[in-house]
Design a protein around this motif. Structure first.
Motif, PDB file in Angstrom:
ATOM      1  N   THR A 337      -6.987   0.492  -0.460  1.00  0.00           N
ATOM      2  CA  THR A 337      -5.847  -0.370  -0.095  1.00  0.00           C
ATOM      3  C   THR A 337      -5.341   0.015   1.289  1.00  0.00           C
ATOM      4  O   THR A 337      -5.080  -0.846   2.135  1.00  0.00           O
ATOM      5  CB  THR A 337      -4.717  -0.217  -1.126  1.00  0.00           C
ATOM      6  N   TRP A 338      -5.216   1.356   1.512  1.00  0.00           N
ATOM      7  CA  TRP A 338      -4.798   1.831   2.843  1.00  0.00           C
ATOM      8  C   TRP A 338      -5.802   1.409   3.903  1.00  0.00           C
ATOM      9  O   TRP A 338      -5.422   0.998   5.001  1.00  0.00           O
ATOM     10  CB  TRP A 338      -4.675   3.353   2.822  1.00  0.00           C
ATOM     11  N   GLU A 341      -5.392  -2.126   4.992  1.00  0.00           N
ATOM     12  CA  GLU A 341      -4.188  -2.295   5.797  1.00  0.00           C
ATOM     13  C   GLU A 341      -4.300  -1.587   7.140  1.00  0.00           C
ATOM     14  O   GLU A 341      -3.652  -1.976   8.110  1.00  0.00           O
ATOM     15  CB  GLU A 341      -2.968  -1.758   5.032  1.00  0.00           C
ATOM     16  N   ARG A 344      -5.338  -3.393  10.608  1.00  0.00           N
ATOM     17  CA  ARG A 344      -4.274  -4.070  11.349  1.00  0.00           C
ATOM     18  C   ARG A 344      -3.458  -3.046  12.139  1.00  0.00           C
ATOM     19  O   ARG A 344      -3.113  -3.277  13.311  1.00  0.00           O
ATOM     20  CB  ARG A 344      -3.363  -4.820  10.377  1.00  0.00           C
ATOM     21  N   ARG A 345      -3.211  -1.912  11.496  1.00  0.00           N
ATOM     22  CA  ARG A 345      -2.430  -0.866  12.149  1.00  0.00           C
ATOM     23  C   ARG A 345      -3.173  -0.291  13.352  1.00  0.00           C
ATOM     24  O   ARG A 345      -2.582  -0.093  14.422  1.00  0.00           O
ATOM     25  CB  ARG A 345      -2.139   0.238  11.135  1.00  0.00           C
TER      26      ARG A 345
END
Length: 550
Positions: A337-338, A341, A344-345
């Motif tokens: 999940t990280w 995400e 994008r970070r």
């Protein structure tokens, strides 16, 4: 400015108190008299780390107290306030290495002491000349001459550059973790999918293994019971035990007539045997019908598949137990999940880092243009002072070269150059003599704006290598510098000491040093000693008198 200095048990001095009044102050004395003890005390007052070996022999503790008068423009930390412009600094240190620093009588850490003392007092020793050979020091001198404009631009560049590094570090950290997650959880998606399909609980493996063992036993029992039933009934095509007994009973009736008492008895026994066998067959049939063999095989296959999947998942995940596999799956789900995400970070961090780098490039270019203009102005100011110090044949210049990369201090390498006569310019470290470095250092100090000078500037024998006319001219420049800040000069040069407004002499009697302020005749005798080494020599006294009257 430094107004008073008191010291106790430093070097050869057991105690001393100096009250400074003039702008240009000389401290003289024979070699080994104890002038260096005054310098050490001034260094400690400026915040330099104390050294226990400098405590006077036989004593356990040393102390320095400095009284400064602070200008209103001086920015003090919030927790410090001057008392009617006065600021008291005190340091105490012992042979065991422990020390205390006080500001206005209150105990503060050395770091804050240094912060407060830095704009008030600076020591320039002979080693300060060597600083001129360092490119970083040359850059700082040039930037100081540029004043607030360059300082503000440098601070902005440092902030932007630091933020760019932080963003790049953050990006590298994210990318590193992304790689670690990808490597660690390469097969995680399929593992998670299979794990969810079997939905094991904490004790599922033991339960499945126990159930599989019971099913295997049930299959074995079911198979044997079917074999027994087949032997009883004969199955679909064969002759079973019941058929055999029925046939035997028929044969028996042929031998013994059932109409007789004996025959009737045998016939009844045979019928009872057949009824028992039929009931036994029916019971076995009912028992076998309660769970079909195909159901048992299906359940066995299902459990074997679950156990096989579980063992495969443990192998793929690199774990040994179901608990470890469960934890792996939880971590994998969280990390995946990280990971999703994080792209994008990382994209955002990369974009911000590029933006900051572009801004740093813009600021570095702007800083270079300001440095180039400042360099021309500093060259002119320094060369003017050098000409006044009998260095007409020397030309000072500054070059800026591209580092090829941006740093927090800019993208330029600063080089101080000197040219003598018709010779091409070269680095000061290769061209300048010790005396020329002394005068260059003084010229640079004179060029700095007042805001970049401390309240008190101490020169420790920076006239080394100078003599004659060069020393006299350097003395006049030191006196000119004293118009900007208080100058304290520890010197062996009589012509410079004679220019001072206030004069202290350090003397030694037996194993004890002392310091006192001298005036008039005492000063004539001290200058005479510095000129000739003999205070009674009339020619030296006459020469000293002339120097002091100029």
């Amino acid at each position: 400015m430094l107004e008073e200095l008191s010291l106790r048990n430093i070097g050869g001095l057991d105690s001393a108190h100096l009250h400074f009044k003039g702008r240009f102050i000389a401290i003289t004395g024979e070699s080994g008299a104890g002038k260096s003890s005054i310098v050490r005390a001034l260094e400690f007052a400026s915040g330099k780390r104390a050294q226990s070996e400098l405590i006077r022999a036989g004593e356990e503790e040393a102390e320095v107290i400095a009284l400064f008068f602070c200008p209103r423009t001086l920015q003090l930390p919030e927790e410090i306030s001057s008392e009617e412009g006065n600021l008291f600094l005190k340091r105490v240190f012992t042979r065991n290495g422990r020390g205390k620093t006080f500001i206005q009588g209150k105990l503060f850490p050395l770091s804050l002491f240094n912060e407060v003392a830095a704009p008030l007092l600076r020591i320039q020793s002979q080693f300060a000349q060597l600083e001129l050979l360092d490119s970083d020091r040359q850059r700082d001198i040039l930037d100081s001459y540029g004043g607030e404009e360059i300082i503000c631009l440098k601070n902005e560049l440092r902030s932007v550059f630091s933020n760019a590094l932080l963003k790049e570090k953050e990006l590298r950290s994210v990318e590193k973790k992304q790689k670690e997650v990808i490597d660690r959880y390469e097969n995680a998606n399929s593992i998670l999918q299979s794990f969810k399909s079997i939905s094991p609980e904490s004790n599922s493996e033991a339960i499945w293994e126990g159930r599989l063992e019971r099913i295997s036993k049930s299959i074995d029992e079911h198979t044997k019971l079917e074999q027994i039933l087949a032997r009883l009934t004969g199955g679909k095509t064969g002759e079973g035990i019941a058929d055999s007994i029925e046939n035997l009973c028929l044969e028996l009736t042929q031998i013994i007539s059932p109409d007789t008492e004996k025959g009737s008895k045998y016939q009844e026994l045979g019928n009872n045997a057949l009824v028992f066998l039929q009931k036994l067959s029916q019971s076995l049939t009912v028992l076998l019908s309660e769970q079909s063999l195909s159901d048992l095989y299906a359940e066995q296959e299902e459990i074997e598949n679950k156990l096989g999947t579980l063992r495969k998942l443990k192998r793929l995940a690199g774990v040994r137990t179901l608990e470890e596999l469960t934890n792996y799956c939880k971590e994998a789900e969280m990390n995946l999940t990280w990971l999703n995400e994080s792209y994008r970070r990382s994209e955002q961090s990369g974009a911000e880092a590029k933006k900051l780098r572009r801004e740093a490039s813009r600021l570095a270019l702007e800083l270079r243009k300001k440095r180039e203009r400042t360099a021309r102005s500093l060259e002119e100011a320094v060369n003017h002072s050098l000409r006044d110090m009998a260095m007409e044949d020397i030309t000072f210049s500054i070059t800026l070269s591209d580092l090829g990369k941006i740093k927090s201090t800019g993208a330029d390498e600063i080089s101080f150059l000197m040219a003598s006569g018709m010779m091409p310019p070269g680095p000061v470290m290769k061209i300048a003599s010790g005396g020329e470095l002394s005068r260059l250092l003084l010229a640079l100090q004179l060029a700095l704006p007042d805001s970049q000078l401390p309240g008190t500037l101490v020169f420790d024998e920076v006239e080394a290598g100078l003599g004659g006319k060069a020393a006299v001219l350097a003395g006049y420049k030191l006196k000119q510098l004293a118009e900007k800040c208080r100058v304290i000069l520890i010197t062996h040069e009589a012509t410079i000491a004679a220019l001072a407004e206030q004069h202290f002499v350090v003397a030694r009697q037996e194993n004890k040093s002392f310091i006192k302020e001298i005036e008039k005749d005492e000063r004539v005798l001290e200058i005479a000693r510095m000129l000739s080494g003999n205070t009674t020599l009339l020619e030296a006294q006459e020469h000293a008198g002339k120097l002091l009257s100029q």
